[in-house]
Design an enzyme around this catalytic site. Structure first.
Site, PDB file in Angstrom:
ATOM      1  N   LYS A  25       0.842  -1.197   0.000  1.00 44.80           N
ATOM      2  CA  LYS A  25       0.000   0.000   0.000  1.00 44.80           C
ATOM      3  C   LYS A  25       0.875   1.244   0.000  1.00 44.80           C
ATOM      4  CE  LYS A  25      -3.901  -1.854   2.717  1.00 44.80           C
ATOM      5  NZ  LYS A  25      -4.943  -1.761   1.688  1.00 44.80           N
ATOM      6  N   ASP A  46      -7.423  -2.797  10.717  1.00 47.06           N
ATOM      7  CA  ASP A  46      -7.851  -3.939   9.912  1.00 47.06           C
ATOM      8  C   ASP A  46      -8.224  -5.164  10.756  1.00 47.06           C
ATOM      9  OD1 ASP A  46      -8.505  -4.519   7.310  1.00 47.06           O
ATOM     10  OD2 ASP A  46      -6.554  -5.367   6.789  1.00 47.06           O
ATOM     11  N   ARG A  72      -9.776 -11.871   2.819  1.00 43.17           N
ATOM     12  CA  ARG A  72     -10.619 -12.988   2.366  1.00 43.17           C
ATOM     13  C   ARG A  72      -9.918 -14.323   2.553  1.00 43.17           C
ATOM     14  NH1 ARG A  72     -11.077 -10.244  -3.421  1.00 43.17           N
ATOM     15  NH2 ARG A  72     -10.740  -8.459  -2.045  1.00 43.17           N
ATOM     16  N   ASP A 130      -2.581  -7.848  -1.253  1.00 41.42           N
ATOM     17  CA  ASP A 130      -3.373  -6.920  -0.435  1.00 41.42           C
ATOM     18  C   ASP A 130      -4.819  -7.400  -0.292  1.00 41.42           C
ATOM     19  OD1 ASP A 130      -3.823  -4.729   1.129  1.00 41.42           O
ATOM     20  OD2 ASP A 130      -3.880  -3.271  -0.521  1.00 41.42           O
TER      21      ASP A 130
HETATM   22  N1  BES Z   1      -7.887  -3.870   4.655  1.00 41.25           N
HETATM   23  C1  BES Z   1      -8.101  -3.544   3.301  1.00 41.25           C
HETATM   24  C2  BES Z   1      -9.453  -2.851   3.058  1.00 41.25           C
HETATM   25  C3  BES Z   1      -9.655  -1.505   3.689  1.00 41.25           C
HETATM   26  C4  BES Z   1      -9.530  -0.347   2.938  1.00 41.25           C
HETATM   27  C5  BES Z   1     -10.044  -1.382   4.996  1.00 41.25           C
HETATM   28  C6  BES Z   1      -9.774   0.882   3.508  1.00 41.25           C
HETATM   29  C7  BES Z   1     -10.286  -0.154   5.577  1.00 41.25           C
HETATM   30  C8  BES Z   1     -10.161   0.987   4.833  1.00 41.25           C
HETATM   31  C9  BES Z   1      -8.077  -4.814   2.457  1.00 41.25           C
HETATM   32  O1  BES Z   1      -7.269  -5.827   2.910  1.00 41.25           O
HETATM   33  C10 BES Z   1      -7.577  -4.439   1.104  1.00 41.25           C
HETATM   34  O2  BES Z   1      -6.466  -4.006   1.010  1.00 41.25           O
HETATM   35  N2  BES Z   1      -8.417  -4.620   0.095  1.00 41.25           N
HETATM   36  C11 BES Z   1      -8.036  -4.306  -1.244  1.00 41.25           C
HETATM   37  C12 BES Z   1      -8.580  -5.381  -2.140  1.00 41.25           C
HETATM   38  C13 BES Z   1      -8.042  -5.328  -3.541  1.00 41.25           C
HETATM   39  C14 BES Z   1      -6.552  -5.600  -3.548  1.00 41.25           C
HETATM   40  C15 BES Z   1      -8.760  -6.359  -4.381  1.00 41.25           C
HETATM   41  C16 BES Z   1      -8.636  -2.954  -1.592  1.00 41.25           C
HETATM   42  O3  BES Z   1      -9.723  -2.632  -1.120  1.00 41.25           O
HETATM   43  O4  BES Z   1      -7.987  -2.208  -2.314  1.00 41.25           O
HETATM   44 ZN    ZN Z   2      -6.876  -5.858   4.894  1.00 40.73          ZN
HETATM   45 MN    MN Z   3      -5.270  -5.624   2.252  1.00 44.10          MN
END
Ligand code: BES
Ligand code: ZN
Ligand code: MN
Length: 482
Positions: free
Chosen positions: A264, A275, A338, A334
């Site tokens: 990130k 998280d 899941r 990231d």
């Molecule tokens: N923990 C994040 C989601 C998140 C984003 C939580 C903002 C709280 C605030 C999750 O693990 C993540 O990074 N999701 C990715 C998924 C993508 C790579 C398919 C996302 O949302 O970008």
């Molecule tokens: Zn996450």
């Molecule tokens: Mn993530």
């Protein structure tokens, strides 16, 4: 902070502050009459002047009004006749308490907050939420819970239940607010053990060796990048006969999400201590349910990992084998939540639950779709979905359904393995994530709550400091209590 119940004349004894809610209907409230009597009509004149707002969550501090035995008379607005008064009282009590918590106080008296038990519980929980801030490591605090809250207009059991729920919300808020160098899988697990012992539910902690033995390959894949070992927690609460099927609650507990090799950027990573909010939600619900002795059997499964980078971290193109036997192609490290939940859901299935509900800060896409104040609700079961949407709305913790058509499944089909851990491109990202989870629930009635938006407040609300919000604990505690 201590909470006391009183039923004597609330204008007869001294205290630091008296807090009263007033809406547009302030003239017909009994508290108006009492205050007018004590102040020779000054109170109504002050209200008539229009200088004191009755708009929702507006707080006015009046200093030493003659005839009122308190240093402060605090008026908090509740607006017009509300559709869901429990939400209004939660927020009003929280807003007043947050305004008062800027300084240390000895005794704060709440009068006229709610009439139904649900409203009273909401108001008490609100007052407790308003008195706790995110300034846990500041030398100069800016939030001071009062020594004593005196509650008027409620009986013992209502106040006690409200306090239990407020404590559960604050527990989750504190866990989310703890920095990731303090709160990591092992320290979350020991906190959970402590909560379990105090509240009276049982807890089983799986360490790395047990996770390997149980073939939790998806969760272990995520955990590989961290020197801190992962844990999986199984919580059990029995409030009904042993043969009645439990409700399963599953929580994402990524104590820090760097994104892994799909790293990130700084801005997105900064708040990723949040998280583990899904895990904190499940722990909070268990604490409340157990103390309230709800008449349901519950099983909780919490997956705790840190998603970091290292020479041994999982990579793009890796194939992981989940506990269920399904193989997963990693296209983005990231999309780790899941993977953690896949194994947790599979563990939950072992308890033969009647329903499964998971809580997860799963996708940024869900925040894009619904904003910061509404959680995504995705389910394979219509009546469970509408039940959840209805009771969460009643508490003012909004959830909204997203579609789950089967054609979304095409997006997560794998080439080398059974499925891949992201959809095709970004669009519909909250849904493809839910579709991935659905692969692990074996058609059991299941609902997924994506709390990525509301679980963590970037800016404060009048009734709650920024940081962890404890979102959905109140709704689920009330649902289980009903
Ligand atoms: N923990 C994040 C989601 C998140 C984003 C939580 C903002 C709280 C605030 C999750 O693990 C993540 O990074 N999701 C990715 C998924 C993508 C790579 C398919 C996302 O949302 O970008
Ligand atoms: Zn996450
Ligand atoms: Mn993530």
């Amino acid at each position: 902070m201590q909470l006391q119940i009183h039923s004597d004349d609330w204008l007869s004894r001294a205290c630091d502050a008296i807090v009263i809610p007033f809406g547009e209907n302030w003239k017909s409230r009994p508290q108006t009459q009492s205050l007018d009597q004590a102040t020779n009509g000054w109170f109504s004149r002050a209200m008539e002047s229009g200088e004191i707002s009755t708009k929702p969550n507006k707080v006015t501090l009046l200093i030493e009004p003659a005839g009122v035995p308190a240093r402060l008379l605090v008026i908090v607005g509740t607006g017009s006749e509300p559709a869901n008064p429990s939400q209004v009282f939660f927020r009003a009590a929280g807003s007043a308490m947050r305004a008062l918590a800027t300084k240390p106080r000895k005794s704060v008296r709440f009068v006229g907050f709610g009439s139904s038990p649900l409203e009273i519980r909401a108001a008490i929980a609100g007052a407790m939420v308003g008195s706790q801030g995110q300034d846990i490591y500041r030398t100069e605090k800016n939030t001071f819970p009062p020594d004593l809250i005196e509650w008027y207009g409620a009986n013992d059991s209502q106040v006690w239940a409200g306090e239990v729920i407020g404590n559960a919300v604050n527990l989750a808020r504190d866990l989310v607010n703890q920095p990731p160098n303090i709160l990591y899988p092992e320290s979350f697990a020991s906190k959970a053990e402590q909560v379990a012992h105090e509240a009276g539910f049982s807890i089983e902690v799986w360490d790395k060796a047990k996770l390997e033995q149980e073939k939790c390959g998806a969760l272990l894949g995520v955990a590989r990048g961290s020197v801190r070992d992962p844990n999986l927690l199984i919580l059990r609460y029995q409030g009904s006969s042993p043969d009645s099927q439990p409700l399963a609650l599953v929580g994402k507990g990524v104590t820090f999400d760097s994104g892994g090799y799909s790293l990130k950027p700084t801005d997105g990573m900064l708040t990723m201590k949040c998280d583990m909010a899904g895990a904190a939600t499940v722990l909070g619900i268990f604490q409340a349910a157990s103390k309230l002795r709800v008449r349901r059997n519950l099983v909780g499964v919490i997956g705790l990992v840190e998603n970091l980078v290292s020479g041994d971290a999982f990579k793009l193109g890796d194939v992981l084998r989940a506990r269920s036997g399904k193989t997963i192609e990693i296209h983005n490290t990231d999309a780790e939540g899941r993977l953690v939940l896949a194994d947790c859901l599979d563990v939950a299935l072992q308890s033969n639950p009647s329903k499964m509900i998971d809580f997860a800060t799963l996708t940024g896409a869900c925040v894009v779709a619904l904003g910061n104040d509404v959680a995504g609700l995705m389910s394979n079961h219509n009546s469970l979905q509408s039940e959840i949407q209805t009771f969460t709305e009643q508490c003012g913790e909004y959830t909204w359904p997203l579609p789950m058509h089967s054609f979304y499944n095409e997006q997560i089909a794998g080439k080398v393995a059974d499925i891949k851990n992201v959809g095709e491109g970004r669009w519909g990202g909250a849904i493809t994530a839910a579709k991935f989870l659905e692969e692990f629930v074996q058609s059991r009635p299941w609902a997924h709550l994506d709390i990525a938006g509301p679980a963590f407040l970037d800016a404060p609300k009048p009734w709650c400091d920024a940081g962890g919000s404890g979102f959905l604990i109140r709704s689920f505690a009330e649902w289980l209590l009903a």
